[in-house]
Design a protein around this motif. Sequence first.
Motif, PDB file in Angstrom:
ATOM      1  N   VAL A  16      13.425  -5.814   7.123  1.00  0.00           N
ATOM      2  CA  VAL A  16      12.346  -4.999   8.322  1.00  0.00           C
ATOM      3  C   VAL A  16      11.727  -4.262   8.580  1.00  0.00           C
ATOM      4  O   VAL A  16      10.917  -3.263   8.042  1.00  0.00           O
ATOM      5  CB  VAL A  16      12.804  -5.396   9.564  1.00  0.00           C
ATOM      6  N   MET A  17      12.486  -2.937   8.201  1.00  0.00           N
ATOM      7  CA  MET A  17      11.984  -1.461   8.729  1.00  0.00           C
ATOM      8  C   MET A  17      11.997  -1.261   8.090  1.00  0.00           C
ATOM      9  O   MET A  17      10.480  -0.597   7.827  1.00  0.00           O
ATOM     10  CB  MET A  17      13.883  -0.512   9.213  1.00  0.00           C
ATOM     11  N   GLY A  18      11.918  -1.222   6.685  1.00  0.00           N
ATOM     12  CA  GLY A  18      12.033  -1.186   5.029  1.00  0.00           C
ATOM     13  C   GLY A  18      10.705  -1.447   4.333  1.00  0.00           C
ATOM     14  O   GLY A  18       9.741  -0.790   4.654  1.00  0.00           O
ATOM     15  N   GLN A  19      10.129  -3.047   5.584  1.00  0.00           N
ATOM     16  CA  GLN A  19       8.830  -3.098   5.338  1.00  0.00           C
ATOM     17  C   GLN A  19       8.072  -2.209   5.532  1.00  0.00           C
ATOM     18  O   GLN A  19       7.159  -2.120   5.538  1.00  0.00           O
ATOM     19  CB  GLN A  19       8.989  -4.793   5.527  1.00  0.00           C
ATOM     20  N   LEU A  20       8.541  -2.083   6.881  1.00  0.00           N
ATOM     21  CA  LEU A  20       7.484  -1.186   8.068  1.00  0.00           C
ATOM     22  C   LEU A  20       7.364   0.061   7.989  1.00  0.00           C
ATOM     23  O   LEU A  20       6.537   1.122   7.925  1.00  0.00           O
ATOM     24  CB  LEU A  20       8.073  -1.426   9.642  1.00  0.00           C
ATOM     25  N   ASP A  21       8.508   0.810   7.266  1.00  0.00           N
ATOM     26  CA  ASP A  21       8.409   2.009   6.824  1.00  0.00           C
ATOM     27  C   ASP A  21       7.673   2.464   5.628  1.00  0.00           C
ATOM     28  O   ASP A  21       6.487   3.245   5.341  1.00  0.00           O
ATOM     29  CB  ASP A  21       9.800   2.653   6.359  1.00  0.00           C
ATOM     30  N   ARG A  22       6.950   0.822   4.836  1.00  0.00           N
ATOM     31  CA  ARG A  22       6.207   1.183   4.088  1.00  0.00           C
ATOM     32  C   ARG A  22       4.711   1.320   4.203  1.00  0.00           C
ATOM     33  O   ARG A  22       3.691   1.631   4.153  1.00  0.00           O
ATOM     34  CB  ARG A  22       6.337  -0.359   2.986  1.00  0.00           C
ATOM     35  N   LEU A  23       4.040   0.965   5.639  1.00  0.00           N
ATOM     36  CA  LEU A  23       3.002   1.049   6.129  1.00  0.00           C
ATOM     37  C   LEU A  23       2.738   1.528   7.162  1.00  0.00           C
ATOM     38  O   LEU A  23       1.311   1.729   7.194  1.00  0.00           O
ATOM     39  CB  LEU A  23       3.359  -0.834   7.300  1.00  0.00           C
ATOM     40  N   ALA A  24       3.690   2.242   8.220  1.00  0.00           N
ATOM     41  CA  ALA A  24       3.486   3.058   8.233  1.00  0.00           C
ATOM     42  C   ALA A  24       4.603   3.999   8.724  1.00  0.00           C
ATOM     43  O   ALA A  24       5.921   3.954   7.997  1.00  0.00           O
ATOM     44  CB  ALA A  24       3.577   2.877   9.880  1.00  0.00           C
ATOM     45  N   GLU A  25       4.613   5.687   9.165  1.00  0.00           N
ATOM     46  CA  GLU A  25       5.425   6.292   9.768  1.00  0.00           C
ATOM     47  C   GLU A  25       5.987   5.718  10.570  1.00  0.00           C
ATOM     48  O   GLU A  25       5.583   6.072  11.709  1.00  0.00           O
ATOM     49  CB  GLU A  25       5.343   7.839   9.536  1.00  0.00           C
TER      50      GLU A  25
END
Length: 187
Positions: A16-25
């Motif tokens: 989930v963190m990896g997916q979020l890191d692709r969307l925003a910092e």
Amino acid sequence: MIEAELKARVHNPEHVMGQLDRLAEGRAEVYQDTYYDDPSGSLDAQHQELRVRTIHGPNSTRSVLTYKGARIDSASGSKPEHETRVDNPEAVHAMLRGLGYAPAIAFQKRCRNYEFSSRGRSLLATLVQVPEIEGTFLEVETMIPEEKELSAALDDIRSAMGELGIHADDFTSELYTDAVAARRATE
């Protein structure tokens, strides 16, 4: 304003963190939350919240005073919310105590916040760990002006969470305050 929010248990935080890191910092912050109530517990009984939160970030510390009204959606726990920044949190704590409120519970949340847009909405996704509770949680919220927009906003949030790897059986409406209180009661 109404805070439309969904919360889920995260079974694979790294994914989930990896997916979020692709969307925003992501922004790592530690929240110190103190919830207040009157001696009769009337705020809790009406599902209202009165909270002072101090947010410790890597470069700054800020505090906010938040009042959340009663739930307008029992499944999600979404509520009207009013929040303001405070320059002197100790003065606010003193004022609340002076008005007859007392700290009901206080605890820490370790958060990683992501702000991004999805389906035309500004979303705030927060990965949360509460040291006294097992596991990692994901909260995704957006602010809406009217209750009639709640269903559509929750659908958009649910879709965004699905894209992050959250499944229908991961959602929870359990409150951190209740989980921390239950944990402390067993100690």
